[in-house]
Design an enzyme around this catalytic site. Structure first.
Site, PDB file in Angstrom:
ATOM      1  N   ARG A   1      40.404  32.789  52.822  1.00 35.50           N
ATOM      2  CA  ARG A   1      39.829  34.102  52.545  1.00 35.50           C
ATOM      3  C   ARG A   1      40.155  35.101  53.651  1.00 35.50           C
ATOM      4  NH1 ARG A   1      35.070  33.934  49.047  1.00 35.50           N
ATOM      5  NH2 ARG A   1      34.283  35.631  50.279  1.00 35.50           N
TER       6      ARG A   1
ATOM      7  N   GLY B   1      28.912  40.784  54.251  1.00 40.96           N
ATOM      8  CA  GLY B   1      28.555  42.085  53.672  1.00 40.96           C
ATOM      9  C   GLY B   1      28.425  43.118  54.772  1.00 40.96           C
TER      10      GLY B   1
ATOM     11  N   LYS C   1      53.477  43.019  46.928  1.00 42.18           N
ATOM     12  CA  LYS C   1      53.579  41.605  47.302  1.00 42.18           C
ATOM     13  C   LYS C   1      54.455  41.467  48.545  1.00 42.18           C
ATOM     14  CE  LYS C   1      51.556  40.201  45.101  1.00 42.18           C
ATOM     15  NZ  LYS C   1      50.157  40.121  45.032  1.00 42.18           N
TER      16      LYS C   1
ATOM     17  N   GLU D   1      52.668  43.021  51.776  1.00 40.98           N
ATOM     18  CA  GLU D   1      51.437  42.407  52.276  1.00 40.98           C
ATOM     19  C   GLU D   1      51.688  41.082  52.997  1.00 40.98           C
ATOM     20  OE1 GLU D   1      48.419  40.847  49.561  1.00 40.98           O
ATOM     21  OE2 GLU D   1      49.866  40.928  47.942  1.00 40.98           O
TER      22      GLU D   1
ATOM     23  N   HIS E   1      63.615  63.223  44.182  1.00 38.64           N
ATOM     24  CA  HIS E   1      62.726  64.356  44.485  1.00 38.64           C
ATOM     25  C   HIS E   1      62.172  64.258  45.899  1.00 38.64           C
ATOM     26  CE1 HIS E   1      63.089  65.855  40.449  1.00 38.64           C
ATOM     27  NE2 HIS E   1      62.890  64.625  39.999  1.00 38.64           N
TER      28      HIS E   1
HETATM   29  C1  F6R Z   1      47.134  41.428  46.559  1.00 39.97           C
HETATM   30  C2  F6R Z   1      45.757  41.112  46.277  1.00 39.97           C
HETATM   31  C3  F6R Z   1      44.759  42.220  46.262  1.00 39.97           C
HETATM   32  C4  F6R Z   1      43.745  41.978  45.142  1.00 39.97           C
HETATM   33  C5  F6R Z   1      42.633  43.023  45.221  1.00 39.97           C
HETATM   34  C6  F6R Z   1      41.629  42.870  44.098  1.00 39.97           C
HETATM   35  O1  F6R Z   1      47.938  40.299  46.496  1.00 39.97           O
HETATM   36  O2  F6R Z   1      45.411  39.975  46.085  1.00 39.97           O
HETATM   37  O3  F6R Z   1      45.380  43.441  46.127  1.00 39.97           O
HETATM   38  O4  F6R Z   1      44.402  42.039  43.915  1.00 39.97           O
HETATM   39  O5  F6R Z   1      41.969  42.917  46.453  1.00 39.97           O
HETATM   40  O6  F6R Z   1      41.043  41.612  44.101  1.00 39.97           O
HETATM   41  P1  F6R Z   1      40.303  41.039  42.834  1.00 39.97           P
HETATM   42  O7  F6R Z   1      41.297  40.863  41.751  1.00 39.97           O
HETATM   43  O8  F6R Z   1      39.693  39.758  43.291  1.00 39.97           O
HETATM   44  O9  F6R Z   1      39.262  42.058  42.452  1.00 39.97           O
END
Ligand code: F6R
Length: 615
Positions: free
Chosen positions: A27, A105, A492, A495, A511
């Site tokens: 995560r 949070g 992709k 990142e 442009h």
């Molecule tokens: C890019 C990626 C993020 C998620 C975004 C939304 O590879 O994983 O851009 O797509 O943070 O996440 P979810 O789909 O979990 O709401």
């Protein structure tokens, strides 16, 4: 993003916490810590950096396998308030050192609460919003002096604004801890003579499959033998546990070097699992969705709201729904939607797309659309997630757990769900007839094979990446659905490889941005739309004339563009309308191999988190 694990039972707690935290590593985090009760004292250990630093500290102190330490809470932090450091890591201790708190949070009113506590004489050791919670629990605990830690936590959360998933440990209560949540996920795990909390199911799945998902504003009191769950009014809640059917192995690498590679190889199955259960007798059936002709005809518009990759899936959704249904569709990124006063009526259908179902911006945008009277249809991967629970209708994507931070298979399945939805709506309102529907469905069924075929070309992409991984800047250009796809391809790449990249509509570069094209600049051009290929050839000539090197990703129907490309990746023949779901795979492989060549961590890119549960 931050992760929480907690355990109370009869085993040594620290290995359980470290195991759980390491299963949440994907995560994204920058520090890790644990709090536990040892000889009637709350003790904490926390370290900046990887979990192994924390483990080392526990080993050095002779704590790791101590059997008599059998209650504790752990945390991986992804910095929001205050830089990554030992001090800012969780858990945070109350001033008297007898209460420890872990928190996911953001406490939005923490400055106000901090001033209140400073006036009372509390001193702060960190820059975090969480430390406020630790002191506030202590304040309420002492103020009432009734030894009731549950009540102290309840009083504390009544003071909090913002989002929280909390674990609270108190030295006076060596056999229990408290958990609470609002707008940040937290689950309870039921074990044999032990119980768990976790911010995400994979953290505890190797210990238990019996999971209770906490709802907003609930508080739970956990001992080894029982979990008592209370609602916001203090009433006891009885909720049957879910039995999680997927395996913890589904959240492991299974022989692949990286989760991202494993998950790309799971795309054919994920698409198949998302599509097939919805097809019955040449028709599309969604279990929890009743969009009949009358309901569709009264819509004034559709809004698609999501973040990142999910928003890019939404852009493909816009193209196909408008094409097939002739209903206006607008796509917003969730963080903008919420604050720009969008036009939403009770005739608007809002489609929310989210892999995790917990992205806070998306959740908040969904609530805003709902408040304004819109029906909400969520396309979500994680069963039981907040978005899935609060939406009016849900279409689950069946991608399985996605662990790599960079989303891959979730995108294909989001597209698959959007295609099914578009076909179904178009059929209901008579824009396509039964024969056309059946033809599309036959093609949908074939998609997993086409993705499989695409994956088999990975060595060409690997070789190409080996030649180009030192590029400073890479552009993606495309027209129509290829433009929508280019946006995702570019995200992709940047990142995970940290190479600057942008996506442009083929006709837009001239442009302004064409000024950035110089000798050797790599331009990647997906071409799957035969009706636009001549235009793309012209756009490619424009950039080639300025020295660009062209990688074409071509279907056989667009093969004539090969003559203007320096290198070509061949796609199988696919209906142009369905092409993004197949053509995205080589762009993901490209991002993957560029990153591997650069030596970066593919699964855990810097500064990023898998599930973004802060605004
Ligand atoms: C890019 C990626 C993020 C998620 C975004 C939304 O590879 O994983 O851009 O797509 O943070 O996440 P979810 O789909 O979990 O709401």
């Amino acid at each position: 993003m931050c992760g929480i694990v907690g355990y109370v039972g009869h085993d040594a707690v620290l290995p359980v916490l470290l195991d759980g935290l390491s299963r949440l590593e994907y995560r994204g985090y920058d520090s890790a810590g644990v709090a536990f009760i040892d000889q009637e004292q709350v003790k904490i250990r926390k370290k900046k950096g990887r979990i192994k630093n924390l483990e080392q500290a526990l080993i050095e102190d002779g704590l790791l396998n101590r059997l008599e330490i059998h209650i504790g809470i752990g945390h991986t932090r992804w910095a929001t308030h205050g830089a990554p450091s030992d001090e800012n890591s969780h858990p945070h201790l109350s001033a008297d050192g007898r209460i420890a708190v872990v928190h996911n949070g953001i406490i939005e009113n923490y400055l106000e609460l901090k001033r209140f506590l400073l006036d009372l004489g509390y001193e702060f050791q960190s820059e975090t919003d969480t430390e406020v919670v630790a002191h506030l629990v202590e304040h309420h605990y002492h103020e009432h002096n009734d030894g009731d830690i549950l009540a102290a936590v309840r009083r504390t959360i009544a003071d909090l604004e913002g989002s929280y998933a909390l674990g609270v440990l108190c030295a006076d209560h060596p056999n229990q801890f408290i958990a609470a949540r609002k707008d940040s996920p937290l689950v309870l795990g039921l074990g044999e003579s032990c119980n768990y909390i976790a911010s995400d199911i994979p953290a505890i799945l190797s210990h238990t499959r019996r999971i209770v998902i906490m709802e907003d504003r609930e508080i739970a009191q956990l001992t080894a033998d029982a979990i008592i769950l209370y609602d916001a009014l203090g009433q006891i809640v009885t909720r049957e546990p879910l039995l999680v059917t997927w395996d913890s192995e589904a959240a492991e690498k299974g022989g692949y070097e990286h989760f991202m590679m494993k998950e790309m190889h799971e795309e054919p199955k994920a698409v198949r699992d998302t599509v097939m259960p919805r097809l019955r007798e040449n028709r599309i059936r969604f279990d929890s969705l009743n969009l009949d002709r009358a309901a569709i005809n009264q819509l004034d518009r559709i809004r698609i709201v999501a973040c990142g990759t999910a928003a890019h899936a939404g852009i493909v959704g816009k193209y196909i729904i408008e094409e097939l249904c002739r209903i206006p569709v607008e796509v917003d990124v969730a963080s903008e939607f919420r604050y720009r006063n969008p036009i939403v009526t009770d005739k608007t259908l809002t489609i929310i797309i989210s892999q995790s179902g917990e992205t806070l911006d998306t959740l908040a945008a969904m609530r805003e659309a709902k408040r304004q009277g819109s029906q909400i249809l969520a396309i979500v991967n994680v069963v039981g997630s907040s978005i899935a629970r609060e939406a009016d209708h849900v279409i689950y994507t069946v991608a399985g757990p996605e662990i790599a931070v960079a989303s891959t298979k979730a995108y294909n399945t989001q597209l698959a769900a959007l295609y099914l939805l578009a076909f179904q709506m178009a059929f209901e309102i008579g824009k396509i007839d039964a024969k056309q529907l059946e033809a599309y469905l036959t093609k949908m069924v074939d998609l997993p094979n086409l993705i499989e075929e695409t994956l088999s070309h990975q060595d060409i992409i690997q070789r190409f990446a080996a030649e180009h991984f030192n590029a400073h800047s890479i552009f993606f250009i495309g027209r129509g659905l290829d433009f929508a796809l280019s946006m995702e391809a570019s995200l992709k790449l940047k990142e995970i490889s940290y190479i600057h990249s942008e996506a442009y509509a083929g006709g837009e570069l001239k442009h302004g941005t064409i000024a950035l094209i110089e000798e050797g600049t790599l331009v990647v051009c997906p071409m799957t739309q035969p009706q636009l290929v001549d235009k793309m050839i012209s756009n490619i000539r424009e950039v080639k004339a300025r020295g660009a090197v062209i990688l074409g990703i071509l279907t056989p129907e667009c093969a004539k563009a090969a003559e203007v490309c320096d290198q070509v990746i061949e796609l199988p023949s696919v209906d142009p309308l369905l092409a993004p779901i197949v053509a995205v795979t080589p762009t993901q492989l490209f991002a993957y191999y560029m990153t591997v060549n650069k030596g970066f961590d593919v699964d855990k890119p810097r500064n990023l988190a898998k599930s973004v549960t802060v605004e």
